[in-house]
Design a protein around this motif. Structure first.
Motif, PDB file in Angstrom:
ATOM      1  N   ARG A 146      31.880-101.424 -54.529  1.00  0.00           N
ATOM      2  CA  ARG A 146      31.219-100.511 -53.595  1.00  0.00           C
ATOM      3  C   ARG A 146      31.588 -99.060 -53.893  1.00  0.00           C
ATOM      4  NH1 ARG A 146      32.481-104.519 -49.726  1.00  0.00           N
ATOM      5  NH2 ARG A 146      34.168-103.268 -48.832  1.00  0.00           N
ATOM      6  N   ILE A 147      32.847 -98.825 -54.258  1.00  0.00           N
ATOM      7  CA  ILE A 147      33.275 -97.454 -54.562  1.00  0.00           C
ATOM      8  C   ILE A 147      32.588 -96.951 -55.832  1.00  0.00           C
ATOM      9  CG2 ILE A 147      35.239 -95.983 -55.155  1.00  0.00           C
ATOM     10  CD1 ILE A 147      36.981 -97.776 -53.390  1.00  0.00           C
ATOM     11  N   GLU A 148      32.430 -97.835 -56.823  1.00  0.00           N
ATOM     12  CA  GLU A 148      31.700 -97.438 -58.034  1.00  0.00           C
ATOM     13  C   GLU A 148      30.264 -97.062 -57.704  1.00  0.00           C
ATOM     14  OE1 GLU A 148      31.892 -99.633 -61.682  1.00  0.00           O
ATOM     15  OE2 GLU A 148      33.831-100.517 -61.157  1.00  0.00           O
ATOM     16  N   LYS A 149      29.633 -97.853 -56.839  1.00  0.00           N
ATOM     17  CA  LYS A 149      28.258 -97.546 -56.431  1.00  0.00           C
ATOM     18  C   LYS A 149      28.213 -96.228 -55.661  1.00  0.00           C
ATOM     19  CE  LYS A 149      24.268 -99.449 -53.966  1.00  0.00           C
ATOM     20  NZ  LYS A 149      23.752-100.590 -53.156  1.00  0.00           N
ATOM     21  N   LYS A 150      29.221 -96.017 -54.805  1.00  0.00           N
ATOM     22  CA  LYS A 150      29.283 -94.770 -54.041  1.00  0.00           C
ATOM     23  C   LYS A 150      29.431 -93.574 -54.966  1.00  0.00           C
ATOM     24  CE  LYS A 150      29.658 -92.118 -50.428  1.00  0.00           C
ATOM     25  NZ  LYS A 150      28.513 -91.855 -49.543  1.00  0.00           N
ATOM     26  N   LEU A 151      30.206 -93.725 -56.022  1.00  0.00           N
ATOM     27  CA  LEU A 151      30.390 -92.644 -56.984  1.00  0.00           C
ATOM     28  C   LEU A 151      29.055 -92.259 -57.620  1.00  0.00           C
ATOM     29  CD1 LEU A 151      32.017 -90.703 -58.763  1.00  0.00           C
ATOM     30  CD2 LEU A 151      32.498 -92.637 -60.297  1.00  0.00           C
ATOM     31  N   GLN A 152      28.277 -93.253 -58.030  1.00  0.00           N
ATOM     32  CA  GLN A 152      26.988 -92.963 -58.644  1.00  0.00           C
ATOM     33  C   GLN A 152      26.045 -92.271 -57.668  1.00  0.00           C
ATOM     34  OE1 GLN A 152      26.611 -93.233 -61.916  1.00  0.00           O
ATOM     35  NE2 GLN A 152      28.742 -93.928 -61.822  1.00  0.00           N
ATOM     36  N   THR A 153      26.069 -92.719 -56.410  1.00  0.00           N
ATOM     37  CA  THR A 153      25.249 -92.068 -55.383  1.00  0.00           C
ATOM     38  C   THR A 153      25.703 -90.627 -55.168  1.00  0.00           C
ATOM     39  OG1 THR A 153      24.894 -94.181 -54.253  1.00  0.00           O
ATOM     40  CG2 THR A 153      24.493 -92.185 -52.970  1.00  0.00           C
ATOM     41  N   PHE A 154      27.020 -90.434 -55.130  1.00  0.00           N
ATOM     42  CA  PHE A 154      27.581 -89.098 -54.922  1.00  0.00           C
ATOM     43  C   PHE A 154      27.189 -88.163 -56.062  1.00  0.00           C
ATOM     44  CE2 PHE A 154      31.204 -86.164 -55.696  1.00  0.00           C
ATOM     45  CZ  PHE A 154      31.109 -85.412 -54.539  1.00  0.00           C
ATOM     46  N   ILE A 155      27.264 -88.651 -57.293  1.00  0.00           N
ATOM     47  CA  ILE A 155      26.901 -87.828 -58.452  1.00  0.00           C
ATOM     48  C   ILE A 155      25.427 -87.433 -58.378  1.00  0.00           C
ATOM     49  CG2 ILE A 155      26.564 -87.873 -60.958  1.00  0.00           C
ATOM     50  CD1 ILE A 155      29.116 -89.583 -61.125  1.00  0.00           C
ATOM     51  N   ARG A 156      24.569 -88.393 -58.034  1.00  0.00           N
ATOM     52  CA  ARG A 156      23.128 -88.099 -57.972  1.00  0.00           C
ATOM     53  C   ARG A 156      22.821 -87.104 -56.852  1.00  0.00           C
ATOM     54  NH1 ARG A 156      17.991 -89.894 -56.097  1.00  0.00           N
ATOM     55  NH2 ARG A 156      16.461 -89.931 -57.791  1.00  0.00           N
ATOM     56  N   GLU A 157      23.420 -87.322 -55.667  1.00  0.00           N
ATOM     57  CA  GLU A 157      23.165 -86.397 -54.561  1.00  0.00           C
ATOM     58  C   GLU A 157      23.701 -85.006 -54.871  1.00  0.00           C
ATOM     59  OE1 GLU A 157      21.295 -87.002 -51.768  1.00  0.00           O
ATOM     60  OE2 GLU A 157      20.818 -88.762 -52.987  1.00  0.00           O
ATOM     61  N   SER A 158      24.852 -84.940 -55.548  1.00  0.00           N
ATOM     62  CA  SER A 158      25.417 -83.644 -55.924  1.00  0.00           C
ATOM     63  C   SER A 158      24.485 -82.923 -56.899  1.00  0.00           C
ATOM     64  CB  SER A 158      26.796 -83.823 -56.564  1.00  0.00           C
ATOM     65  OG  SER A 158      27.719 -84.361 -55.643  1.00  0.00           O
ATOM     66  N   ARG A 159      23.901 -83.670 -57.839  1.00  0.00           N
ATOM     67  CA  ARG A 159      22.941 -83.078 -58.772  1.00  0.00           C
ATOM     68  C   ARG A 159      21.742 -82.518 -58.015  1.00  0.00           C
ATOM     69  NH1 ARG A 159      20.570 -87.233 -62.360  1.00  0.00           N
ATOM     70  NH2 ARG A 159      19.534 -85.530 -63.431  1.00  0.00           N
ATOM     71  N   LYS A 160      21.226 -83.300 -57.080  1.00  0.00           N
ATOM     72  CA  LYS A 160      20.054 -82.869 -56.319  1.00  0.00           C
ATOM     73  C   LYS A 160      20.348 -81.577 -55.556  1.00  0.00           C
ATOM     74  CE  LYS A 160      18.149 -86.143 -53.862  1.00  0.00           C
ATOM     75  NZ  LYS A 160      18.027 -87.389 -53.061  1.00  0.00           N
ATOM     76  N   ILE A 161      21.525 -81.505 -54.954  1.00  0.00           N
ATOM     77  CA  ILE A 161      21.884 -80.318 -54.179  1.00  0.00           C
ATOM     78  C   ILE A 161      22.085 -79.115 -55.103  1.00  0.00           C
ATOM     79  CG2 ILE A 161      23.689 -79.302 -52.711  1.00  0.00           C
ATOM     80  CD1 ILE A 161      24.018 -82.179 -51.525  1.00  0.00           C
ATOM     81  N   SER A 162      22.714 -79.342 -56.254  1.00  0.00           N
ATOM     82  CA  SER A 162      22.920 -78.229 -57.196  1.00  0.00           C
ATOM     83  C   SER A 162      21.580 -77.694 -57.698  1.00  0.00           C
ATOM     84  CB  SER A 162      23.800 -78.668 -58.374  1.00  0.00           C
ATOM     85  OG  SER A 162      23.116 -79.558 -59.230  1.00  0.00           O
ATOM     86  N   PHE A 163      20.600 -78.583 -57.892  1.00  0.00           N
ATOM     87  CA  PHE A 163      19.277 -78.134 -58.324  1.00  0.00           C
ATOM     88  C   PHE A 163      18.556 -77.404 -57.193  1.00  0.00           C
ATOM     89  CE2 PHE A 163      19.047 -81.897 -61.523  1.00  0.00           C
ATOM     90  CZ  PHE A 163      19.887 -81.197 -62.384  1.00  0.00           C
ATOM     91  N   GLN A 164      18.751 -77.894 -55.955  1.00  0.00           N
ATOM     92  CA  GLN A 164      18.156 -77.197 -54.813  1.00  0.00           C
ATOM     93  C   GLN A 164      18.673 -75.757 -54.738  1.00  0.00           C
ATOM     94  OE1 GLN A 164      19.393 -78.538 -50.939  1.00  0.00           O
ATOM     95  NE2 GLN A 164      17.828 -77.369 -49.863  1.00  0.00           N
TER      96      GLN A 164
END
Length: 448
Positions: A146-164
């Motif tokens: 679950r933590i590995e999955k959370k990490l991938q979600t966190f990385i993707r959301e962080s990318r989205k916010i940085s692009f925003q």
């Protein structure tokens, strides 16, 4: 914290221009001319500190991705680990380091998460000296998955916010405090222009106001009067006019061109992901149920902003010939059906840029070398659509004028509301959200 440091913090926030103007008046003080002070104070009159109640219904920060702190706290308890290690589980590197540490304890290879094939059986656990019951082992194994999955979600959301953020204020987040604070006039222009760039879009069938207003021009004029003291390199991270770029060395232009090219490549990859998971109608660009319009529109805005800066740098560096081989197209945003209908009711037609977008290769295909997109192609399709290829920004940098300052409106899903209290209530009741109204329980305070 000094006034300059407080101003620097606004680069990663969504402070209203009025509030930033108030900070500038304090910072520059007696260094302002009578006319400069008059104009800045006119804008600062709308700051929150000067308003009755002194608040806004709109967040003054960007969204942030939620890390794995909650899951890791549980894992630390389950694995009985040392809690004195200083780590920030809102950082991908620290989350990844924890996963590596905890996974090694139960001999779980990171990334191997098939519950049937990748777990150790009783014999394998014994061979690895794991004195754990099957239940205890499975519990730890599942938590790490679950933590590995959370990490991938966190990385993707962080990318989205940085692009925003990039879609709003360019590379402002890369400006160091040292560069920002080297010259107060530079700092004031950057902070105010950044605030103007970060304004939210208004629900309208007309074009949005451009960020460069009369106060931006006032502050840039102060920089022009002392060009040797001004940090043009810092300014160029978010404002790449021909004038600003002419003040940079060829090496500095090359560095910025590299940064924007890398950002374009990263943005293109996310656009491809969203494209593959949606069914976007290229012909109309009208959003449909199932389309991730928020991610698409934020990322499209980032692409267009990065592309525009990239185009400015190509021309400023005398590299226009590059466009003969590679001339990335714009990416159109998805439009709500009611906005399209409103535009049509006012006599408007489908945006001619849509016809150009329809015919050009998709940007991520160009980056991968699967398609080519040249200046000649873009020029031809623009003319077929009745657009001037240069003035429309398809093959040349967009040129802007100076807009008049307008007070920042309270917005609820892009709709301007006259009062922040009313805006708060309307948000809580889901007005203008398209999600139906939220009915409060009898006797409750709707503002809570």
């Amino acid at each position: 914290m000094s006034n300059l440091e407080q101003l620097y913090r606004t680069l990663d926030e969504r402070k209203r221009p009025e509030d930033v103007a108030e900070m500038i008046v304090v910072l520059l003080g007696d260094g302002l001319t009578v006319n400069e002070k008059k104009n800045l104070e006119r804008v600062a009159q709308g700051s929150l500190s000067k308003k009755i109640g002194g608040y806004t219904s709109m967040l003054q920060t960007f969204a942030s991705a939620k890390g794995a702190g909650q899951q890791i706290e549980k894992a630390i308890e389950l694995f009985q680990l040392d809690t004195h290690v200083q780590s920030d589980y809102n950082r991908a590197d620290d989350i990844e380091a924890f996963i590596g540490l905890a996974s090694s304890i139960i001999h779980k290879p990171v990334g191997q998460n098939d519950f049937t094939a990748d777990r150790l059986n009783k014999v394998q656990r014994a061979a690895n000296n794991l004195d754990l019951s099957k239940r205890n082992y499975n519990k730890k194994w599942r938590l790490l998955k679950r933590i590995e999955k959370k990490l991938q979600t966190f990385i993707r959301e962080s990318r989205k916010i940085s692009f925003q953020k990039a879609g709003k204020h360019g590379l402002a987040g890369m400006i160091s405090l040292e560069d920002f604070s080297a010259d107060p006039d530079t700092a004031c222009f950057i902070a105010y222009y950044n605030a103007r760039c970060n304004l939210r879009s208004v629900f309208t069938n007309q074009s949005q106001d451009r960020p460069y207003d009369e106060i931006c021009d006032l502050l840039l004029n102060r920089c022009r009067r002392q060009p040797d003291r001004t940090n043009w390199w810092a300014i160029a991270h978010l404002y790449t006019s021909a004038e600003v770029l002419s003040r940079l060395s060829e090496g500095q232009k090359g560095q910025l061109l590299g940064k924007w090219t890398s950002l374009l490549e990263d943005i293109a990859a996310l656009l491809d992901e969203v494209w593959q998971s949606s069914r976007i109608n290229l012909q109309t660009m009208v959003v449909k149920r199932g389309d991730d319009s928020t991610t698409w529109n934020n990322t499209a805005a980032a692409w267009n902003k990065a592309r525009d800066h990239w185009m400015h740098l190509v021309y400023a560096s005398g590299m226009e010939a590059l466009l003969d081989d590679i001339c990335f197209g714009k990416v159109l945003r998805l439009m709500a059906a009611d906005v399209v209908a409103w535009h049509a009711a006012g006599g408007g037609k489908l945006d001619p840029n849509t016809a150009v977008w329809n015919k050009l290769p998709l940007p991520w295909e160009v980056f991968r070398g699967k398609e080519s997109c040249t200046k000649e192609q873009v020029t031809r399709y623009c003319r077929e659509a009745g657009l001037d290829p240069e003035k429309s920004g398809w093959i040349a940098p967009r040129i802007h004028g100076v807009t008049a300052f307008r007070p920042t409106p309270e917005l609820v899903h892009g709709v301007a509301i006259a009062n922040p209290f009313l805006a708060t209530v309307l948000k809580q009741q889901k007005f203008f959200s398209g999600k139906g109204l939220k009915r409060p329980d009898p006797g409750t305070n709707p503002v809570g």
